[in-house]
Design a protein around this motif. Structure first.
Motif, PDB file in Angstrom:
ATOM      1  N   GLN A  54       0.823  -1.203   0.000  1.00  0.00           N
ATOM      2  CA  GLN A  54       0.000   0.000   0.000  1.00  0.00           C
ATOM      3  C   GLN A  54       0.857   1.253   0.000  1.00  0.00           C
ATOM      4  OE1 GLN A  54      -3.254   0.338   2.692  1.00  0.00           O
ATOM      5  NE2 GLN A  54      -4.146  -1.646   2.180  1.00  0.00           N
ATOM      6  N   GLN A  55       1.976   1.205   0.734  1.00  0.00           N
ATOM      7  CA  GLN A  55       2.867   2.359   0.750  1.00  0.00           C
ATOM      8  C   GLN A  55       3.437   2.609  -0.637  1.00  0.00           C
ATOM      9  OE1 GLN A  55       6.016   2.222   3.646  1.00  0.00           O
ATOM     10  NE2 GLN A  55       7.150   3.869   2.672  1.00  0.00           N
ATOM     11  N   ARG A  56       3.860   1.542  -1.327  1.00  0.00           N
ATOM     12  CA  ARG A  56       4.407   1.694  -2.672  1.00  0.00           C
ATOM     13  C   ARG A  56       3.363   2.239  -3.633  1.00  0.00           C
ATOM     14  NH1 ARG A  56       7.779  -4.057  -2.822  1.00  0.00           N
ATOM     15  NH2 ARG A  56       9.633  -3.286  -1.714  1.00  0.00           N
ATOM     16  N   ALA A  57       2.117   1.777  -3.487  1.00  0.00           N
ATOM     17  CA  ALA A  57       1.047   2.273  -4.343  1.00  0.00           C
ATOM     18  C   ALA A  57       0.816   3.760  -4.135  1.00  0.00           C
ATOM     19  CB  ALA A  57      -0.234   1.487  -4.081  1.00  0.00           C
ATOM     20  N   GLU A  59       3.066   5.914  -3.064  1.00  0.00           N
ATOM     21  CA  GLU A  59       4.221   6.623  -3.610  1.00  0.00           C
ATOM     22  C   GLU A  59       4.118   6.754  -5.122  1.00  0.00           C
ATOM     23  OE1 GLU A  59       7.398   4.242  -2.156  1.00  0.00           O
ATOM     24  OE2 GLU A  59       7.452   5.222  -0.176  1.00  0.00           O
ATOM     25  N   LYS A  60       3.610   5.703  -5.771  1.00  0.00           N
ATOM     26  CA  LYS A  60       3.443   5.745  -7.220  1.00  0.00           C
ATOM     27  C   LYS A  60       2.424   6.802  -7.614  1.00  0.00           C
ATOM     28  CE  LYS A  60       2.498   2.690 -11.146  1.00  0.00           C
ATOM     29  NZ  LYS A  60       2.187   1.281 -11.542  1.00  0.00           N
ATOM     30  N   MET A  61       1.307   6.864  -6.879  1.00  0.00           N
ATOM     31  CA  MET A  61       0.291   7.870  -7.158  1.00  0.00           C
ATOM     32  C   MET A  61       0.820   9.269  -6.887  1.00  0.00           C
ATOM     33  SD  MET A  61      -3.128   6.020  -5.613  1.00  0.00           S
ATOM     34  CE  MET A  61      -4.178   7.408  -6.066  1.00  0.00           C
ATOM     35  N   LEU A  62       1.678   9.399  -5.890  1.00  0.00           N
ATOM     36  CA  LEU A  62       2.262  10.697  -5.568  1.00  0.00           C
ATOM     37  C   LEU A  62       3.141  11.191  -6.710  1.00  0.00           C
ATOM     38  CD1 LEU A  62       2.681  12.914  -3.405  1.00  0.00           C
ATOM     39  CD2 LEU A  62       4.649  11.617  -2.598  1.00  0.00           C
ATOM     40  N   ARG A  63       3.943  10.279  -7.253  1.00  0.00           N
ATOM     41  CA  ARG A  63       4.800  10.680  -8.372  1.00  0.00           C
ATOM     42  C   ARG A  63       3.972  11.116  -9.567  1.00  0.00           C
ATOM     43  NH1 ARG A  63       7.781   6.144  -6.517  1.00  0.00           N
ATOM     44  NH2 ARG A  63       6.799   4.812  -8.086  1.00  0.00           N
ATOM     45  N   ARG A  64       2.890  10.371  -9.838  1.00  0.00           N
ATOM     46  CA  ARG A  64       2.033  10.701 -10.981  1.00  0.00           C
ATOM     47  C   ARG A  64       1.335  12.042 -10.801  1.00  0.00           C
ATOM     48  NH1 ARG A  64      -1.026   4.997 -12.575  1.00  0.00           N
ATOM     49  NH2 ARG A  64       0.800   3.955 -13.472  1.00  0.00           N
ATOM     50  N   SER A  65       1.033  12.391  -9.534  1.00  0.00           N
ATOM     51  CA  SER A  65       0.316  13.640  -9.289  1.00  0.00           C
ATOM     52  C   SER A  65       1.253  14.826  -9.138  1.00  0.00           C
ATOM     53  CB  SER A  65      -0.540  13.501  -8.030  1.00  0.00           C
ATOM     54  OG  SER A  65       0.285  13.321  -6.883  1.00  0.00           O
ATOM     55  N   GLY A  66       2.529  14.584  -9.356  1.00  0.00           N
ATOM     56  CA  GLY A  66       3.495  15.667  -9.263  1.00  0.00           C
ATOM     57  C   GLY A  66       3.773  16.116  -7.856  1.00  0.00           C
ATOM     58  N   GLY A  67       3.535  15.206  -6.904  1.00  0.00           N
ATOM     59  CA  GLY A  67       3.863  15.520  -5.509  1.00  0.00           C
ATOM     60  C   GLY A  67       2.824  16.329  -4.791  1.00  0.00           C
ATOM     61  N   SER A  74       2.279   5.113   6.794  1.00  0.00           N
ATOM     62  CA  SER A  74       2.083   3.696   6.516  1.00  0.00           C
ATOM     63  C   SER A  74       1.902   2.890   7.781  1.00  0.00           C
ATOM     64  CB  SER A  74       3.274   3.145   5.725  1.00  0.00           C
ATOM     65  OG  SER A  74       4.471   3.308   6.450  1.00  0.00           O
ATOM     66  N   VAL A  75       2.366   3.403   8.889  1.00  0.00           N
ATOM     67  CA  VAL A  75       2.160   2.713  10.162  1.00  0.00           C
ATOM     68  C   VAL A  75       1.644   3.725  11.160  1.00  0.00           C
ATOM     69  CG1 VAL A  75       3.922   0.970   9.776  1.00  0.00           C
ATOM     70  CG2 VAL A  75       4.585   3.117  10.832  1.00  0.00           C
TER      71      VAL A  75
END
Length: 636
Positions: A54-57, A59-67, A74-75
């Motif tokens: 879930q954390q990786r997912a 992070e991937k969405m964050l990169r796509r949204s330009g931060g 995550s915890v």
């Protein structure tokens, strides 16, 4: 309003015939435990993997949204430390000085009675004062922590007495959990340190609830334990106990909840919520060497707990759902060590006073749509519509079943700040304080409502108009009193609880406010049927409760057939306490003022002062007072 509450509003018939069928309170099934350490390990590793994915997912969405997205943790973060400024002998068993919720279940407090002595816990020390016969004399004082230990980073808040053992309950940020200090007390009131134990736990503090209970000689704790499933040691956060010694190390902790005493439901843990072990620990104070056993259930973070004579109930809540409600689980954990049981439920209780395990074999719980539990000050932060859940104890099962919609009864009210609730006899009473903060004397005060319903039948909910807010609800024998502010005045309304609820009498103390908000600040001493004396700490209307200073006074009222008459007050003398040599726990988080009625006498505990008064038919007058404070500037 959540769907289950809407269904409840359409299905409110709770047949009285069901009460007879609920005589058998044994659950249908119980929760499954992990079969082995290996199975538990695999489960935690799987949870860690899901958390990582879930954390990786994200992070991937964050990169796509330009931060631009905010990253969710995550915890679950560890609870932050509280900012500064931010248990009875046979002789005393029949005369408690604690305003407890449930008969036979004592609650950790700042003052207890042992034989002919009062025992006080204040500012990191234990004190005894002789009150037997006509005495009023300080006897002993000792540190509330182990001799030679460094108490920094610790708070010592609660005390219980079992036989001749005094148990001081604290929380140590530096040592990682609940601290239990045991002291011997003799018939002369002398105190002697015995031992200190540490229990792994997260911070237990609640502005309304208490961490510890005493049922017979069983010392009972509830604690949430947040698990770091991605740490090197998967079991570093599991329930454990150690006996303190000067060279104690973390490796001294011994687990007290093996895999076979860790339970779960069929609900998957949401990695974003974090895994929490809701743990009930029972320690036997009848033995010199304290032995403890723990039972843990796995669930989300939010929680409210309630202790009956036989079980601990833990209501866990997840983060808010899309429909605005709170998805929740209700666990029943027997004090006998038997396997827990559970139900899926909706909504969230206000606090421990929202619960009643009634003698007809039911659990009754007042609910709001949304709530975070009762940690810290969260009890005041719930919102939404109200409902009463009334469910047979025999319907608890392995956690797969949900409480039926017909078990919920939609209720009016709930709007406003600071919801208060209390079961008194056959009634549930609730209402709000109205608005956060003080109002000026020249401002109009909105009329408030007190709601009253008989929890075991279908009679209509009554709304009683009060000229003041609802800040406190307490029992007066079989009836009740409601205390609350209106402008700069403090009102007391007595409530008759017969076939109908009605306002029976009122008393107004001008230019005053409550000096204590905790339940232990109040005490009612019955003297005969329909008569008794109320005690409550008060302040001036524009004074704010100061956790570093004594309350202004304790007010006493006489109740005669629900007519309230002022008897007067016992007041504290102005005094500084910054020279008492305090080393630790130097803020009175649990208050410092209590009305005390014992052995036919009346006292006011006011910080380091103990004031004795004499009641007459028309008033109270001060007889004498003592200070039990340490010598100025001396570290004892």
């Amino acid at each position: 309003m959540p769907t289950v509450f809407k269904l409840a509003a359409l299905s409110m018939s709770l047949s009285l015939a069901c009460a007879a069928q609920a005589a058998a309170t044994a659950p249908q099934k119980t929760l499954p435990a992990f079969a082995s350490e290996q199975e538990l390990t695999v489960y935690l590793q799987t949870l860690a993997q899901r958390q990582l994915e879930q954390q990786r997912a994200r992070e991937k969405m964050l990169r796509r949204s330009g931060g631009m997205m905010k990253m969710a943790p995550s915890v679950a973060p560890a609870p932050a430390p509280m900012a500064e400024a931010s248990v009875a002998s046979a002789d005393s068993a029949a005369e408690s000085v604690t305003n407890t919720q449930t008969a036979g279940v004592d609650e950790g407090g700042i003052v207890k009675l042992h034989g002919k002595h009062l025992v006080m816990l204040r500012r990191g020390k234990l004190f005894t004062v002789a009150v037997g016969g006509n005495a009023l004399q300080p006897v002993a004082a000792v540190d509330a922590f182990a001799p030679g230990s460094d108490p920094s980073g610790s708070w010592y808040d609660e005390m219980l007495i079992s036989g001749d053992t005094v148990a001081v309950i604290g929380y140590s940020y530096s040592r990682g959990g609940t601290e239990v200090g045991l002291f011997d007390i003799d018939a002369a009131g002398k105190l002697a340190y015995r031992a200190t134990y540490h229990l792994r736990s997260n911070d237990y503090y609640s502005a309304r609830n208490y961490a510890s209970r005493l049922v017979g000689s069983k010392l009972v704790f509830y604690s949430p334990l947040s698990l770091n499933v991605r740490g090197k040691d998967l079991f570093a956060g599991f329930p454990a106990l150690r006996r303190w010694r000067p060279d104690a190390v973390p490796g001294d902790f011994q687990r007290i909840a093996p895999a076979t005493r860790v339970y779960r439901t069929d609900d998957e843990i949401d990695p974003d919520d974090g895994a929490t072990l809701h743990t009930v620990t029972v320690c036997d104070l009848a033995q010199r060497e304290m032995r403890c056993e723990a039972t843990a259930v796995m669930g989300p973070q939010g929680r409210v707990f309630y202790v009956s004579g036989e079980s601990v109930y833990v209501w866990t809540t997840r983060r808010g759902r899309k429909d605005g409600g709170t998805q929740a689980g209700l666990f029943r954990i027997p004090l006998s060590g038997a396997a827990p049981s559970a139900l899926k439920v909706a909504g969230a209780p206000v606090d421990q006073f929202s619960f009643l395990e009634s003698g007809d074999g039911y659990l009754n719980v007042l609910l709001r749509e949304q709530g975070k539990g009762d940690a810290m000050w969260d009890s005041s932060r719930g919102v939404g519509e109200l409902a009463l859940l009334r469910v047979a104890l025999s319907s608890f099962s392995d956690g797969r079943d949900s409480a039926p919609a017909s078990s919920y009864r939609a209720l009016p009210g709930g709007a406003g700040y600071g919801l208060q609730n209390r079961y008194v006899g056959q009634y549930l009473l609730y209402g709000t304080s109205g608005q956060f903060g003080q109002r000026k004397a020249d401002q109009a005060w909105p009329r408030q409502g007190l709601y009253a319903l008989r929890w075991n039948d279908n009679s209509a909910v009554q709304s009683l108009a009060l000229p003041h807010g609802v800040e406190r609800i307490e029992a007066l024998g079989n009836d009740a009193v409601v205390v609350g502010a209106a402008g700069s005045d403090l009102h007391f309304s007595s409530i008759k609880l017969g076939s109908q609820a009605s306002i029976a009498g009122t008393y107004v103390r001008a230019n005053a406010a409550q000096g204590e908000s905790r339940s232990h600040g109040f005490f009612y001493k019955p003297q005969s049927a329909g008569a008794g004396v109320i005690g409550l700490p008060i302040l001036g209307a524009h004074e704010q409760p100061n956790l570093r200073q004594p309350a202004a006074s304790v007010l006493y009222l006489r109740n005669t057939d629900l007519q309230l008459k002022e008897l007067g007050a016992l007041a504290a003398q102005p005094a500084r306490i910054d020279n008492d040599g305090c080393r630790v726990s130097c803020v009175d988080w649990y208050g410092n003022a209590r009305p005390l009625f014992l052995q036919g006498r009346v006292f006011a505990l006011l910080g380091y002062e103990l004031v004795e008064g004499q009641l007459t038919q028309n008033g109270i007058r001060e007889l004498r007072r003592i200070s039990y404070a340490p010598a100025p500037g001396v570290r004892q």
